[in-house]
Design a protein around this motif. Sequence first.
Motif, short mmCIF file in Angstrom:
data_model
loop_
_atom_site.label_atom_id
_atom_site.label_comp_id
_atom_site.label_asym_id
_atom_site.label_seq_id
_atom_site.Cartn_x
_atom_site.Cartn_y
_atom_site.Cartn_z
N GLY A 360 0.82 -1.20 0.00
CA GLY A 360 0.00 0.00 0.00
C GLY A 360 0.85 1.25 0.00
O GLY A 360 2.08 1.18 0.00
N LEU A 361 0.19 2.38 0.02
CA LEU A 361 0.90 3.66 0.04
C LEU A 361 1.44 3.96 1.43
O LEU A 361 2.57 4.43 1.58
CB LEU A 361 -0.04 4.77 -0.41
N ILE A 362 0.63 3.71 2.47
CA ILE A 362 1.05 4.00 3.84
C ILE A 362 2.08 2.99 4.31
O ILE A 362 3.10 3.34 4.93
CB ILE A 362 -0.16 4.03 4.78
N LYS A 363 1.82 1.72 4.00
CA LYS A 363 2.71 0.65 4.44
C LYS A 363 2.33 -0.63 3.70
O LYS A 363 1.37 -0.65 2.91
CB LYS A 363 2.60 0.45 5.96
N ASN A 364 3.05 -1.70 3.96
CA ASN A 364 2.67 -3.02 3.49
C ASN A 364 1.80 -3.67 4.56
O ASN A 364 2.12 -3.61 5.76
CB ASN A 364 3.89 -3.88 3.20
N TYR A 365 0.72 -4.31 4.13
CA TYR A 365 -0.26 -4.86 5.07
C TYR A 365 -0.13 -6.38 5.14
O TYR A 365 -0.43 -7.08 4.18
CB TYR A 365 -1.67 -4.47 4.62
N GLN A 366 0.37 -6.83 6.29
CA GLN A 366 0.48 -8.26 6.56
C GLN A 366 -0.62 -8.62 7.56
O GLN A 366 -0.56 -8.25 8.72
CB GLN A 366 1.85 -8.61 7.13
N ARG A 367 -1.64 -9.26 7.09
CA ARG A 367 -2.82 -9.60 7.89
C ARG A 367 -3.30 -8.39 8.70
O ARG A 367 -3.20 -8.35 9.94
CB ARG A 367 -2.54 -10.78 8.81
N PRO A 368 -3.83 -7.38 8.03
CA PRO A 368 -4.25 -6.15 8.73
C PRO A 368 -5.44 -6.33 9.64
O PRO A 368 -5.64 -5.52 10.54
CB PRO A 368 -4.58 -5.21 7.57
N PHE A 369 -6.25 -7.37 9.41
CA PHE A 369 -7.43 -7.62 10.24
C PHE A 369 -7.37 -9.02 10.84
O PHE A 369 -6.67 -9.90 10.33
CB PHE A 369 -8.71 -7.48 9.40
N ARG A 370 -8.12 -9.21 11.92
CA ARG A 370 -8.22 -10.50 12.58
C ARG A 370 -9.70 -10.82 12.82
O ARG A 370 -10.55 -9.92 12.80
CB ARG A 370 -7.51 -10.46 13.95
N PRO A 371 -10.02 -12.10 13.09
CA PRO A 371 -11.40 -12.40 13.48
C PRO A 371 -11.79 -11.57 14.70
O PRO A 371 -11.05 -11.51 15.69
CB PRO A 371 -11.35 -13.90 13.80
N TYR A 372 -12.93 -10.94 14.62
CA TYR A 372 -13.34 -10.00 15.67
C TYR A 372 -13.89 -10.73 16.89
O TYR A 372 -14.66 -11.68 16.79
CB TYR A 372 -14.40 -9.04 15.14
N ARG A 373 -13.47 -10.25 18.05
CA ARG A 373 -14.06 -10.62 19.33
C ARG A 373 -14.22 -9.35 20.15
O ARG A 373 -13.44 -8.41 20.01
CB ARG A 373 -13.18 -11.61 20.10
N VAL A 374 -15.20 -9.35 21.01
CA VAL A 374 -15.44 -8.16 21.83
C VAL A 374 -14.20 -7.84 22.67
O VAL A 374 -13.90 -6.67 22.92
CB VAL A 374 -16.68 -8.37 22.72
N ASP A 375 -13.46 -8.87 23.08
CA ASP A 375 -12.26 -8.63 23.91
C ASP A 375 -11.02 -8.34 23.06
O ASP A 375 -9.91 -8.26 23.58
CB ASP A 375 -12.01 -9.79 24.87
N ASP A 376 -11.20 -8.20 21.73
CA ASP A 376 -10.11 -7.80 20.83
C ASP A 376 -10.63 -6.65 19.97
O ASP A 376 -10.88 -6.79 18.77
CB ASP A 376 -9.68 -8.98 19.95
N PRO A 377 -10.81 -5.47 20.58
CA PRO A 377 -11.54 -4.38 19.92
C PRO A 377 -10.84 -3.78 18.70
O PRO A 377 -11.48 -3.10 17.91
CB PRO A 377 -11.69 -3.33 21.03
N ASP A 378 -9.54 -4.03 18.53
CA ASP A 378 -8.81 -3.47 17.39
C ASP A 378 -8.72 -4.44 16.21
O ASP A 378 -8.01 -4.18 15.24
CB ASP A 378 -7.39 -3.08 17.81
N ALA A 379 -9.46 -5.54 16.26
CA ALA A 379 -9.31 -6.59 15.27
C ALA A 379 -9.66 -6.14 13.86
O ALA A 379 -9.13 -6.69 12.88
CB ALA A 379 -10.17 -7.80 15.65
N HIS A 380 -10.54 -5.15 13.72
CA HIS A 380 -10.93 -4.67 12.39
C HIS A 380 -10.37 -3.29 12.10
O HIS A 380 -10.97 -2.50 11.36
CB HIS A 380 -12.46 -4.69 12.25
N GLU A 381 -9.20 -3.00 12.66
CA GLU A 381 -8.49 -1.74 12.42
C GLU A 381 -7.17 -2.03 11.72
O GLU A 381 -6.31 -2.72 12.27
CB GLU A 381 -8.22 -1.01 13.74
#
Length: 406
Positions: A360-381
């Motif tokens: 990408g332009l900002i950086k290279n994205y290596q698995r930028p997202f993870r399966p979401y869980r309420v106790d992992d609030p940054d998973a979709h960032e």
Amino acid sequence: MRRIIFLALLSALLNHGFVSASAPLVIYLEADRTHHQASAISIEQGFKTAFSEVNNTIQGYPVEFLVLDHRANASRSYKNMQSFAADPQALAFVAGLHSTPLLKYRDYINKNQLLTLVPWAAGGPITRASDDQNSIFRLSIDDTKVGGFLVDYALNTKQCQRPKLLLEHTPWGQSNAENMSNSLLEQGRPKPQISWFQWGINETDARITLRTIINEGADCVLLVANSAEGEVIVRAMSKLQRDKRLPIISHWGITGGSFTDNVSITERESVDLSFVQSCFSFLAPQLNDFSKSVFTQASILFDEINQENDIKAPVGFIHAYDLAKVFISAMNQVELVDDNKVNQLALIKALENLNATTQGLIKNYQRPFRPYRVDDPDAHEALNQNDYCIAHFNNSGDTLVQSKEE
């Protein structure tokens, strides 16, 4: 006999690529094109540039874009979401600058598993579902992080001792009030005073608000505003007595419209104004070959882009391009079928479990997202505080991003 001839001709056309064998995959580009046109256009340009690199085709499916304007009205945005949900050709819903529609209808999006991509809106709760079902993915600044970033800059770089919060009275402003207040408390500062303003504030009311802030002893202002209100507030600050003017450290909403067209050079030079951006700029002194190629592709696609500063509201383009590239990687990881609801569910899982690294332009994205869980609030960032930088406007109205070393 005629039917046989027709079918034979149709088969020949399909085999030679004259007619698409598949119905198009439609990506909704839904934003405020009335009041914050620059941000909406830049998001559109970024997405279309990325998809043009794959000839707007994935696995034989043509990709098309449907451009919609919610005009800063959350109810209109909700109707567009409902249209997306009912559209058998709809594949992804791309949101715009405003957080309010996404905050207000987040639960509707997740309940109906509508694949939603966010390249701008920064409201913290947008990607943080109330349960583990989450179909919203963001590659943008995140208010749960940016509040601390701006507070740290105000206290440690600008040496503010008594910052005051000046926030728009919306769910986005309220989200920032909580995050900025908590950041100040964590740094041992008292709970800050907050001044609120409504959309459409006029310059007289803005001057009254600023004078109140000054009289209460503030030595800088942490501002959360979009372009229209940011213009009014900065102009009002510029017209105060010189020794009364305070530094303004702003969220990036001011960059989403026509700020530099409506705030003169003299007014901008009269105010110490800085704001947050992600850490990439086409105006950087040195661009790598990849970034140059992206700009070249954009300039081929869009007649209005001839030089780097022709991309207005540049973070919209940058984030949309990177998010589209990540999305294309997810599309290449699944086997697309003729049922787009099935495709959306498969792509949600693919985005959470990407195998390939995406440049990408900002950086290279290596698995930028993870399966979401309420106790992992940054998973979709996809971005974090390390990707944030401070920026300023130059005399030409261009956005100049400071490197981390500056």
